[in-house]
Design an enzyme around this catalytic site. Structure first.
Site, PDB file in Angstrom:
ATOM      1  CB  SER A 175      -0.725   0.166   1.262  1.00 19.14           C
ATOM      2  OG  SER A 175      -1.373   1.256   1.419  1.00 19.14           O
TER       3      SER A 175
ATOM      4  CG  HIS B 292      -3.863  -1.709  -1.519  1.00 15.57           C
ATOM      5  ND1 HIS B 292      -5.086  -2.358  -1.832  1.00 15.57           N
ATOM      6  CD2 HIS B 292      -4.443  -0.974  -0.460  1.00 15.57           C
ATOM      7  CE1 HIS B 292      -6.267  -2.033  -0.977  1.00 15.57           C
ATOM      8  NE2 HIS B 292      -5.699  -1.266  -0.173  1.00 15.57           N
TER       9      HIS B 292
ATOM     10  CG  ASP C 107      -4.926   2.318   1.091  1.00 19.17           C
ATOM     11  OD1 ASP C 107      -6.109   1.538   0.788  1.00 19.17           O
ATOM     12  OD2 ASP C 107      -3.936   1.936   1.412  1.00 19.17           O
TER      13      ASP C 107
ATOM     14  CG  MET D  24      -8.257   7.050   2.838  1.00 20.16           C
ATOM     15  SD  MET D  24      -7.031   7.092   4.082  1.00 20.16           S
ATOM     16  CE  MET D  24      -6.596   5.470   4.341  1.00 20.16           C
TER      17      MET D  24
ATOM     18  CG  HIS E 159      -9.378   0.235  -0.188  1.00 17.75           C
ATOM     19  ND1 HIS E 159      -8.701  -0.112   0.919  1.00 17.75           N
ATOM     20  CD2 HIS E 159     -10.456   0.123  -0.012  1.00 17.75           C
ATOM     21  CE1 HIS E 159      -9.587  -0.140   1.937  1.00 17.75           C
ATOM     22  NE2 HIS E 159     -10.838   0.050   1.348  1.00 17.75           N
TER      23      HIS E 159
ATOM     24  CG  MET F  18     -11.088   3.243   2.585  1.00 22.95           C
ATOM     25  SD  MET F  18      -9.422   3.054   3.303  1.00 22.95           S
ATOM     26  CE  MET F  18      -8.562   3.377   1.914  1.00 22.95           C
TER      27      MET F  18
ATOM     28  CG  MET G 191     -11.465  -2.661   5.552  1.00 24.19           C
ATOM     29  SD  MET G 191     -10.093  -2.406   4.606  1.00 24.19           S
ATOM     30  CE  MET G 191      -9.039  -1.578   5.831  1.00 24.19           C
TER      31      MET G 191
ATOM     32  CG  ASP H 184      -6.319  -2.906   3.333  1.00 28.97           C
ATOM     33  OD1 ASP H 184      -5.195  -2.522   3.702  1.00 28.97           O
ATOM     34  OD2 ASP H 184      -7.006  -1.916   2.646  1.00 28.97           O
TER      35      ASP H 184
HETATM   36  C1  DX5 Z   1      -6.229   1.403   5.821  1.00 25.93           C
HETATM   37  C2  DX5 Z   1      -5.596   1.136   4.474  1.00 25.93           C
HETATM   38  C3  DX5 Z   1      -4.748   0.173   4.249  1.00 25.93           C
HETATM   39  C4  DX5 Z   1      -3.404   0.530   4.785  1.00 25.93           C
HETATM   40  C5  DX5 Z   1      -2.708  -0.661   5.511  1.00 25.93           C
HETATM   41  O1  DX5 Z   1      -7.169   2.051   5.875  1.00 25.93           O
HETATM   42  O2  DX5 Z   1      -6.900   0.695   3.838  1.00 25.93           O
HETATM   43  O3  DX5 Z   1      -4.514  -0.101   2.961  1.00 25.93           O
HETATM   44  O4  DX5 Z   1      -2.529   1.390   4.152  1.00 25.93           O
HETATM   45  O5  DX5 Z   1      -1.660  -0.186   6.170  1.00 25.93           O
HETATM   46  P1  DX5 Z   1      -0.883  -1.239   7.168  1.00 25.93           P
HETATM   47  O6  DX5 Z   1      -0.175  -2.421   6.323  1.00 25.93           O
HETATM   48  O7  DX5 Z   1       0.293  -0.482   7.754  1.00 25.93           O
HETATM   49  O8  DX5 Z   1      -1.922  -1.722   8.308  1.00 25.93           O
HETATM   50 ZN    ZN Z   2      -6.515  -0.203   1.647  1.00 26.34          ZN
END
Ligand code: DX5
Ligand code: ZN
Length: 221
Positions: A9, A34, A36, A38, A67, A69, A138, A173
């Site tokens: 990620s 990956h 993310d 947000m 991904h 969010m 998750m 994740d």
């Molecule tokens: C959290 C993200 C993850 C995050 C995982 O909201 O969706 O993808 O980057 O990070 P680690 O591996 O550090 O838990």
């Molecule tokens: Zn993620």
């Protein structure tokens, strides 16, 4: 299990050097990247949006696994398709019409993923599995990297049974590292996202630790 994919990620990468960081983790053995996204609304943090996805796309030679969010999702699907996402994952909790959302993601030419927060049961996706290419479980509450792993093995096993022989990946994740990876794969995981466990100890000028970290996760499965 050699078919298990490791997806670093970039939330844990150097935000001023995404291109270089992606080149480095792919050179060091990443299977997918990956990404993310947000929005500060669905989750209490803001990362980046489709313009950043489009900018990093040329660096991704493997698979761009986005991904979301964010809520709502539907008004942005076309933009993420244009940005070059291979897989676009929406949260089942992000709105009342996940069925429509997954249809729209596939309709825009991407693979469709559905993500479940830790508090959401496996059954929440029972009626949309035929619209999915990936289910993301998750194992932290989404919003931040580096959080403590929340065990979800029962949910993973249940999803694995529900999926049966459909060609659907189970992605995990949050908090994945060499201590948690093995049991996750035993429970049915086929994609492991890892942020801090991949990027820790390395940097743009010293990316070798990324490779050691990826190999340590692989060795644990
Ligand atoms: C959290 C993200 C993850 C995050 C995982 O909201 O969706 O993808 O980057 O990070 P680690 O591996 O550090 O838990
Ligand atoms: Zn993620």
């Amino acid at each position: 299990m050699s078919s298990v994919k490791i997806a670093p990620s970039i939330l844990a990468a150097d935000f001023a050097a995404f291109g270089t960081e992606i080149d480095a983790v792919e050179a060091q053995g990443a299977d997918w990247i990956h990404v993310d996204v947000m929005d500060g609304h669905f989750v209490p943090n803001i990362s980046f949006g489709p313009a950043t996805c489009a900018a990093i796309r040329p660096h991704i030679k493997t698979v761009m696994d986005v991904h979301l969010m964010i809520a709502p999702v539907d008004p942005y699907i076309e933009e993420f398709a244009k940005a070059g996402a291979d897989i676009l994952t929406a949260h089942v909790e992000a709105g009342p019409h996940i069925h429509r959302t997954l249809q729209a993601i596939r309709g825009a030419g991407m693979k469709a993923g559905v993500a479940l927060n830790p508090g959401t049961p496996a059954e929440a996706v029972a009626h949309v599995l035929d619209l999915c290419d990936l289910v993301c479980v998750m194992t932290v509450n989404p919003g931040f990297g580096g959080q403590k792993f929340i065990p979800m093995h029962d949910k993973i096993r249940k999803l694995h049974d529900m999926i049966g022989d459909r060609p659907i990946d189970i992605e995990i994740d949050g908090g994945v590292d060499p201590t948690t990876a093995g049991d996750l794969v035993k429970a049915g995981a086929s994609v492991l996202v890892a942020g801090s466990a991949v990027f820790r100890g390395g940097s743009v000028s010293d990316p070798a630790p990324y490779g050691e970290n990826i190999r340590a996760i692989r060795a644990a499965i």
